[in-house]
Design an enzyme around this catalytic site. Structure first.
Site, PDB file in Angstrom:
ATOM      1  N   ASN A   1      49.474  93.597  72.805  1.00 56.23           N
ATOM      2  CA  ASN A   1      49.672  93.185  71.403  1.00 56.23           C
ATOM      3  C   ASN A   1      50.462  92.095  71.046  1.00 56.23           C
ATOM      4  OD1 ASN A   1      50.417  94.929  68.180  1.00 56.23           O
ATOM      5  ND2 ASN A   1      48.880  93.243  68.439  1.00 56.23           N
TER       6      ASN A   1
ATOM      7  N   CYS B   1      54.492  96.306  61.360  1.00 55.60           N
ATOM      8  CA  CYS B   1      54.097  96.237  62.494  1.00 55.60           C
ATOM      9  C   CYS B   1      55.072  96.837  63.759  1.00 55.60           C
ATOM     10  CB  CYS B   1      53.793  94.692  63.138  1.00 55.60           C
ATOM     11  SG  CYS B   1      53.161  94.057  64.658  1.00 55.60           S
ATOM     12  N   GLY B   2      54.341  97.869  64.431  1.00 54.08           N
ATOM     13  CA  GLY B   2      55.346  98.650  65.158  1.00 54.08           C
ATOM     14  C   GLY B   2      55.508  97.828  66.657  1.00 54.08           C
TER      15      GLY B   2
ATOM     16  N   HIS C   1      46.309 102.759  56.923  1.00 55.64           N
ATOM     17  CA  HIS C   1      45.525 103.245  58.488  1.00 55.64           C
ATOM     18  C   HIS C   1      44.591 104.164  58.274  1.00 55.64           C
ATOM     19  CE1 HIS C   1      47.819 101.091  61.607  1.00 55.64           C
ATOM     20  NE2 HIS C   1      48.981 101.251  60.592  1.00 55.64           N
TER      21      HIS C   1
ATOM     22  N   GLU D   1      42.217  96.435  64.161  1.00 58.32           N
ATOM     23  CA  GLU D   1      43.264  96.059  63.323  1.00 58.32           C
ATOM     24  C   GLU D   1      42.877  95.065  62.238  1.00 58.32           C
ATOM     25  OE1 GLU D   1      47.148  94.977  64.432  1.00 58.32           O
ATOM     26  OE2 GLU D   1      47.165  95.755  66.261  1.00 58.32           O
TER      27      GLU D   1
ATOM     28  N   CYS E   1      48.361  99.318  69.343  1.00 59.14           N
ATOM     29  CA  CYS E   1      48.883  99.156  67.737  1.00 59.14           C
ATOM     30  C   CYS E   1      50.046 100.105  67.588  1.00 59.14           C
ATOM     31  CB  CYS E   1      47.688  99.149  66.778  1.00 59.14           C
ATOM     32  SG  CYS E   1      47.869  99.315  65.050  1.00 59.14           S
TER      33      CYS E   1
ATOM     34  N   GLY F   1      49.520 102.130  64.234  1.00 56.23           N
ATOM     35  CA  GLY F   1      48.216 102.912  64.442  1.00 56.23           C
ATOM     36  C   GLY F   1      48.470 103.847  65.121  1.00 56.23           C
TER      37      GLY F   1
HETATM   38  N1  LIG Z   1      47.000  94.582  61.373  1.00 58.00           N
HETATM   39  C1  LIG Z   1      48.415  95.344  60.713  1.00 58.00           C
HETATM   40  C2  LIG Z   1      49.452  94.665  61.174  1.00 58.00           C
HETATM   41  C3  LIG Z   1      49.684  94.890  62.653  1.00 58.00           C
HETATM   42  C4  LIG Z   1      50.074  96.030  63.225  1.00 58.00           C
HETATM   43  C5  LIG Z   1      50.288  96.380  64.568  1.00 58.00           C
HETATM   44  N2  LIG Z   1      50.058  95.036  65.669  1.00 58.00           N
HETATM   45  C6  LIG Z   1      51.257  97.226  64.977  1.00 58.00           C
HETATM   46  O1  LIG Z   1      51.672  97.182  66.150  1.00 58.00           O
HETATM   47  O2  LIG Z   1      51.541  98.292  64.206  1.00 58.00           O
HETATM   48  C7  LIG Z   1      47.950  95.490  59.232  1.00 58.00           C
HETATM   49  O3  LIG Z   1      47.492  94.305  58.835  1.00 58.00           O
HETATM   50  O4  LIG Z   1      48.501  96.335  58.663  1.00 58.00           O
END
Ligand SMILES: N[C@H](CCC[C@H](N)C(=O)O)C(=O)O
Length: 250
Positions: free
Chosen positions: A6, A68-69, A140, A186, A195, A198
């Site tokens: 990611n 964003c983790g 989520h 995502e 994610c 996620g």
């Molecule tokens: N697309 C996600 C943000 C990035 C999350 C993901 N890349 C992670 O590692 O948490 C959102 O719009 O809430």
């Protein structure tokens, strides 16, 4: 940088505070006409007592996310000394043990208005593929069953009217209560290799459903994260963070 594939452009704006409008963010994130990434991460000087750095997360479509983790682990690794990250989701504590970084992602929020949803629903059984939903500072939904459905179901579910701010859609399959397979479509980025928020949301939703243990290994296309939903409510996420190259924007 990337966290299990990611990938991110991380801009250290603590000295320069660059003004990045949505069009510039979309351009930089474009894999053909820009640098290319799933999310762009902007570092600024903190404004809250106790924080070491202010972190904002932007998806490739230019939309901003509160969490964003995987990027949070990358920022912790880049800044060093176990920084406290100031994010829209709150102050995140971090720690590093060798090449493994742990971020306390805070407590999930499970009320329908917290996710948020557009109407009062049982967030454990949504009227949408019986998904379960929660917020990790970003929305989520977790659909349990066949993870291969991410590509065909993800796009429509991301934009379902049930999610007024859209949502990240996880497709989860419990191999054992302590080991989950997960793929995530995502919000604002599409199918990613991993994610972090996620993975946290999927474990929370699986524990709420009685399907998973509070400590669960989450295997995504890009690799594994260790997630623990602590009894005190906070969710810990542990995994790697990789720097690919350093560059300078013109
Ligand atoms: N697309 C996600 C943000 C990035 C999350 C993901 N890349 C992670 O590692 O948490 C959102 O719009 O809430």
């Amino acid at each position: 940088m990337h966290g299990l594939g990611n990938d991110f452009i991380v801009i250290d704006g603590r000295e320069t505070d660059p003004a990045l409008d949505e069009a510039t963010i979309r351009h930089l994130c474009d894999r053909r006409f820009g640098i290319g990434c799933d999310q762009l991460v902007l570092l600024s000087a903190p404004t809250l007592e106790g924080a070491d750095v202010l972190v904002r997360f932007f998806n490739a479509d230019g939309s901003e996310s509160g969490a964003c983790g995987n990027a949070s682990r990358c920022v912790a690794s880049l800044v060093g000394n176990n920084p406290v990250l100031q994010t829209r989701a709150g102050l995140l504590l971090t720690s590093q043990d060798g090449d493994r970084i742990t971020v306390n992602m805070g407590a999930p929020r499970t009320g329908w208005q917290d996710v948020p949803l557009s109407k009062d629903c049982d967030t454990l059984h949504l009227p949408l593929h019986d998904a379960a939903a929660c917020s990790m500072g970003n929305p989520h939904a977790t659909v349990f069953g066949d993870v291969s459905r991410a590509e065909d179901l993800g796009p429509s579910l991301e934009k379902s009217p049930l999610f007024p701010q859209r949502a990240n859609i996880g497709f989860a399959d419990l191999i054992t209560p302590g080991h989950m397979r997960l793929r995530v479509w995502e919000r604002g980025a599409g199918l990613t290799l991993a994610c972090g928020s996620g993975a946290c949301a999927a474990v929370v939703n699986a524990v709420r459903r009685g399907l998973a243990d509070r400590t669960c290994l989450v295997t995504m296309d890009g690799g594994d994260l260790q997630i623990t939903w602590q009894e005190n409510g906070d969710v810990l996420m542990t995994g790697p963070a990789t720097t690919v190259f350093h560059g300078k924007l013109p």
